[in-house]
Design a protein around this motif. Structure first.
Motif, PDB file in Angstrom:
ATOM      1  N   CYS A 112       0.824  -1.204   0.000  1.00 11.46           N
ATOM      2  CA  CYS A 112       0.000   0.000   0.000  1.00 11.46           C
ATOM      3  C   CYS A 112       0.865   1.264   0.000  1.00 11.46           C
ATOM      4  CB  CYS A 112      -0.932   0.003   1.210  1.00 11.46           C
ATOM      5  SG  CYS A 112      -1.941   1.497   1.344  1.00 11.46           S
ATOM      6  N   GLU A 113       0.684   2.093  -1.033  1.00 13.14           N
ATOM      7  CA  GLU A 113       1.434   3.346  -1.138  1.00 13.14           C
ATOM      8  C   GLU A 113       1.099   4.304   0.004  1.00 13.14           C
ATOM      9  OE1 GLU A 113       0.605   5.032  -4.905  1.00 13.14           O
ATOM     10  OE2 GLU A 113       1.648   3.463  -6.046  1.00 13.14           O
ATOM     11  N   MET A 114      -0.158   4.312   0.430  1.00  9.20           N
ATOM     12  CA  MET A 114      -0.573   5.217   1.496  1.00  9.20           C
ATOM     13  C   MET A 114       0.084   4.841   2.821  1.00  9.20           C
ATOM     14  SD  MET A 114      -4.602   5.706   0.462  1.00  9.20           S
ATOM     15  CE  MET A 114      -4.832   3.950   0.145  1.00  9.20           C
ATOM     16  N   CYS A 115       0.197   3.546   3.078  1.00 10.75           N
ATOM     17  CA  CYS A 115       0.894   3.100   4.288  1.00 10.75           C
ATOM     18  C   CYS A 115       2.365   3.505   4.248  1.00 10.75           C
ATOM     19  CB  CYS A 115       0.770   1.588   4.441  1.00 10.75           C
ATOM     20  SG  CYS A 115      -0.877   1.004   4.900  1.00 10.75           S
ATOM     21  N   ARG A 116       2.978   3.332   3.082  1.00 11.82           N
ATOM     22  CA  ARG A 116       4.394   3.686   2.941  1.00 11.82           C
ATOM     23  C   ARG A 116       4.623   5.175   3.158  1.00 11.82           C
ATOM     24  NH1 ARG A 116       5.894   0.184  -2.524  1.00 11.82           N
ATOM     25  NH2 ARG A 116       5.805  -1.883  -1.553  1.00 11.82           N
ATOM     26  N   ASN A 117       3.596   5.987   2.801  1.00  9.14           N
ATOM     27  CA  ASN A 117       3.707   7.433   2.963  1.00  9.14           C
ATOM     28  C   ASN A 117       3.277   7.900   4.352  1.00  9.14           C
ATOM     29  OD1 ASN A 117       4.621   7.746   0.321  1.00  9.14           O
ATOM     30  ND2 ASN A 117       2.540   8.000  -0.492  1.00  9.14           N
ATOM     31  N   GLY A 118       2.961   6.942   5.227  1.00 10.28           N
ATOM     32  CA  GLY A 118       2.600   7.278   6.593  1.00 10.28           C
ATOM     33  C   GLY A 118       1.178   7.782   6.775  1.00 10.28           C
ATOM     34  N   GLN A 119       0.318   7.577   5.771  1.00  5.29           N
ATOM     35  CA  GLN A 119      -1.077   8.024   5.879  1.00  5.29           C
ATOM     36  C   GLN A 119      -1.862   7.034   6.729  1.00  5.29           C
ATOM     37  OE1 GLN A 119      -2.958   8.825   2.111  1.00  5.29           O
ATOM     38  NE2 GLN A 119      -5.021   8.920   2.979  1.00  5.29           N
ATOM     39  N   LYS A 120      -2.497   7.531   7.784  1.00  6.17           N
ATOM     40  CA  LYS A 120      -3.242   6.667   8.690  1.00  6.17           C
ATOM     41  C   LYS A 120      -4.510   6.143   8.032  1.00  6.17           C
ATOM     42  CE  LYS A 120      -1.662   8.849  12.987  1.00  6.17           C
ATOM     43  NZ  LYS A 120      -2.090   9.541  14.242  1.00  6.17           N
ATOM     44  N   LEU A 121      -4.942   4.964   8.485  1.00  4.49           N
ATOM     45  CA  LEU A 121      -6.194   4.389   8.005  1.00  4.49           C
ATOM     46  C   LEU A 121      -7.368   5.205   8.527  1.00  4.49           C
ATOM     47  CD1 LEU A 121      -5.489   0.580   8.516  1.00  4.49           C
ATOM     48  CD2 LEU A 121      -6.070   1.662   6.338  1.00  4.49           C
ATOM     49  N   ASP A 122      -8.351   5.416   7.658  1.00  8.46           N
ATOM     50  CA  ASP A 122      -9.560   6.142   8.037  1.00  8.46           C
ATOM     51  C   ASP A 122     -10.663   5.215   8.519  1.00  8.46           C
ATOM     52  OD1 ASP A 122      -8.814   8.880   7.342  1.00  8.46           O
ATOM     53  OD2 ASP A 122      -8.758   8.138   5.281  1.00  8.46           O
ATOM     54  N   ALA A 123     -10.798   4.049   7.885  1.00  9.19           N
ATOM     55  CA  ALA A 123     -11.927   3.189   8.225  1.00  9.19           C
ATOM     56  C   ALA A 123     -11.705   1.777   7.698  1.00  9.19           C
ATOM     57  CB  ALA A 123     -13.228   3.756   7.641  1.00  9.19           C
ATOM     58  N   ILE A 124     -12.457   0.841   8.280  1.00  8.10           N
ATOM     59  CA  ILE A 124     -12.521  -0.544   7.817  1.00  8.10           C
ATOM     60  C   ILE A 124     -13.800  -0.682   7.013  1.00  8.10           C
ATOM     61  CG2 ILE A 124     -12.620  -2.967   8.521  1.00  8.10           C
ATOM     62  CD1 ILE A 124     -11.359  -2.056  11.209  1.00  8.10           C
ATOM     63  N   ILE A 125     -13.698  -1.216   5.796  1.00  7.36           N
ATOM     64  CA  ILE A 125     -14.886  -1.328   4.954  1.00  7.36           C
ATOM     65  C   ILE A 125     -15.260  -2.791   4.720  1.00  7.36           C
ATOM     66  CG2 ILE A 125     -14.515   0.890   3.834  1.00  7.36           C
ATOM     67  CD1 ILE A 125     -13.366  -0.519   1.445  1.00  7.36           C
ATOM     68  N   SER A 126     -16.553  -2.989   4.517  1.00 10.32           N
ATOM     69  CA  SER A 126     -17.104  -4.307   4.212  1.00 10.32           C
ATOM     70  C   SER A 126     -18.288  -4.096   3.286  1.00 10.32           C
ATOM     71  CB  SER A 126     -17.546  -5.013   5.497  1.00 10.32           C
ATOM     72  OG  SER A 126     -18.674  -4.348   6.052  1.00 10.32           O
ATOM     73  N   SER A 127     -18.996  -5.173   2.962  1.00 15.55           N
ATOM     74  CA  SER A 127     -20.179  -5.050   2.102  1.00 15.55           C
ATOM     75  C   SER A 127     -21.298  -4.291   2.798  1.00 15.55           C
ATOM     76  CB  SER A 127     -20.674  -6.439   1.683  1.00 15.55           C
ATOM     77  OG  SER A 127     -21.036  -7.202   2.828  1.00 15.55           O
ATOM     78  N   GLU A 128     -21.194  -4.141   4.117  1.00 16.29           N
ATOM     79  CA  GLU A 128     -22.219  -3.435   4.883  1.00 16.29           C
ATOM     80  C   GLU A 128     -21.977  -1.922   4.924  1.00 16.29           C
ATOM     81  OE1 GLU A 128     -24.741  -5.087   6.033  1.00 16.29           O
ATOM     82  OE2 GLU A 128     -23.934  -7.078   5.601  1.00 16.29           O
ATOM     83  N   GLY A 129     -20.727  -1.488   4.738  1.00 13.88           N
ATOM     84  CA  GLY A 129     -20.405  -0.069   4.836  1.00 13.88           C
ATOM     85  C   GLY A 129     -19.014   0.095   5.411  1.00 13.88           C
ATOM     86  N   TYR A 130     -18.809   1.141   6.225  1.00 14.72           N
ATOM     87  CA  TYR A 130     -17.495   1.326   6.808  1.00 14.72           C
ATOM     88  C   TYR A 130     -17.600   1.669   8.294  1.00 14.72           C
ATOM     89  CZ  TYR A 130     -18.148   6.462   6.397  1.00 14.72           C
ATOM     90  OH  TYR A 130     -18.605   7.739   6.494  1.00 14.72           O
ATOM     91  N   THR A 131     -16.538   1.336   9.019  1.00 15.59           N
ATOM     92  CA  THR A 131     -16.418   1.651  10.437  1.00 15.59           C
ATOM     93  C   THR A 131     -15.169   2.494  10.622  1.00 15.59           C
ATOM     94  OG1 THR A 131     -17.452  -0.460  11.045  1.00 15.59           O
ATOM     95  CG2 THR A 131     -16.223   0.711  12.762  1.00 15.59           C
ATOM     96  N   LYS A 132     -15.344   3.704  11.135  1.00 20.02           N
ATOM     97  CA  LYS A 132     -14.207   4.607  11.300  1.00 20.02           C
ATOM     98  C   LYS A 132     -13.204   4.076  12.315  1.00 20.02           C
ATOM     99  CE  LYS A 132     -16.304   9.069  10.137  1.00 20.02           C
ATOM    100  NZ  LYS A 132     -16.592  10.437  10.635  1.00 20.02           N
ATOM    101  N   ILE A 133     -11.944   4.357  12.058  1.00 21.63           N
ATOM    102  CA  ILE A 133     -10.869   4.048  12.991  1.00 21.63           C
ATOM    103  C   ILE A 133     -10.511   5.351  13.694  1.00 21.63           C
ATOM    104  CG2 ILE A 133      -8.495   3.269  13.262  1.00 21.63           C
ATOM    105  CD1 ILE A 133      -8.899   1.583  10.725  1.00 21.63           C
ATOM    106  N   GLU A 134     -10.803   5.427  14.973  1.00 20.75           N
ATOM    107  CA  GLU A 134     -10.556   6.662  15.733  1.00 20.75           C
ATOM    108  C   GLU A 134      -9.102   6.744  16.168  1.00 20.75           C
ATOM    109  OE1 GLU A 134     -12.739   8.865  15.782  1.00 20.75           O
ATOM    110  OE2 GLU A 134     -14.489   7.704  15.134  1.00 20.75           O
TER     111      GLU A 134
END
Length: 214
Positions: free
Chosen positions: A192-214
């Protein structure tokens, strides 16, 4: 995150649209820079009917369908799709026939199965597989394995969205592709390029939608 949401509509029917949220998201096996919200397409009956009409087009004249297998909460669209395929008074090959709309379930071991009273509509039948999105291809492959195990004959695959570079060997009828999503990217978790650039995860997604990572 929500302030950057934008919509992409189907050119021939603007009512059919998906909402795109840019960010850094993870599934159980991939990272992506876009959350694709197709919940309205799956749950709004007026929109779902239009979606079904579009998805029915490739199968109307020459594809026998006995059963529609729905993944990722696609049952509403599946029911309308069956209705489109069996309309009487048309030249459709399934006109006047009966089509069952079913979904597999997860057993105690996490495997997809069809209950005994449903398996009879899979074995030896022409199956149209209906999924919401195809990105990493994991859900699609699991569903195909399940259908094959129960003796179903794959008649077609339809989806609301498909990433162009995934499962290129399979013929999939879809409303939207990654070409419709500006700057859409999908990564394996260790590339993941975003991980390599130090960008934090915003949310976990599934077929139901997303759950924010605080």
């Amino acid at each position: 995150m929500e302030e950057n949401v934008f919509s992409v509509s189907l050119a021939k029917n603007p009512l059919i649209a998906i909402n795109i949220t840019p960010g850094h998201f993870t599934t159980n096996n991939a990272h992506t820079n876009s959350f694709l919200d197709v919940s309205t397409l799956k749950s709004d009956t007026a929109v779902a009917r239009d979606v079904a009409r579009e998805l029915a087009i490739p199968y109307l004249s020459s594809t026998p369908v006995d059963t529609i297998v729905c993944m990722e909460k696609m049952e509403v669209i599946g029911a309308y799709l069956a209705q489109e395929l069996v309309q009487e008074g048309t030249s459709g090959i399934n006109s006047g026939n009966s089509i069952h709309v079913v979904s597999p379930i997860n057993n105690a071991y996490g495997k997809l199965v069809f209950p005994g009273n449903v398996a009879k509509w899979i074995n030896g039948k022409n199956i149209l597989l209906l999924v919401a999105t195809i990105s990493s291809g994991r859900t699609l492959n699991i569903a195909l394995e399940c259908i094959s195990y129960y003796g179903g004959n794959l008649a077609g695959i339809s989806a609301l969205y498909r990433a162009l570079d995934i499962n290129a060997s399979l013929s999939v009828h879809t409303l939207f592709t990654s070409e419709d999503i500006p700057d859409y990217k999908l990564f394996t978790t260790n590339e993941c390029e975003m991980c390599r650039n130090g960008q934090k995860l915003d949310a976990i997604i599934s077929s139901e939608g997303y759950t924010k990572i605080e």
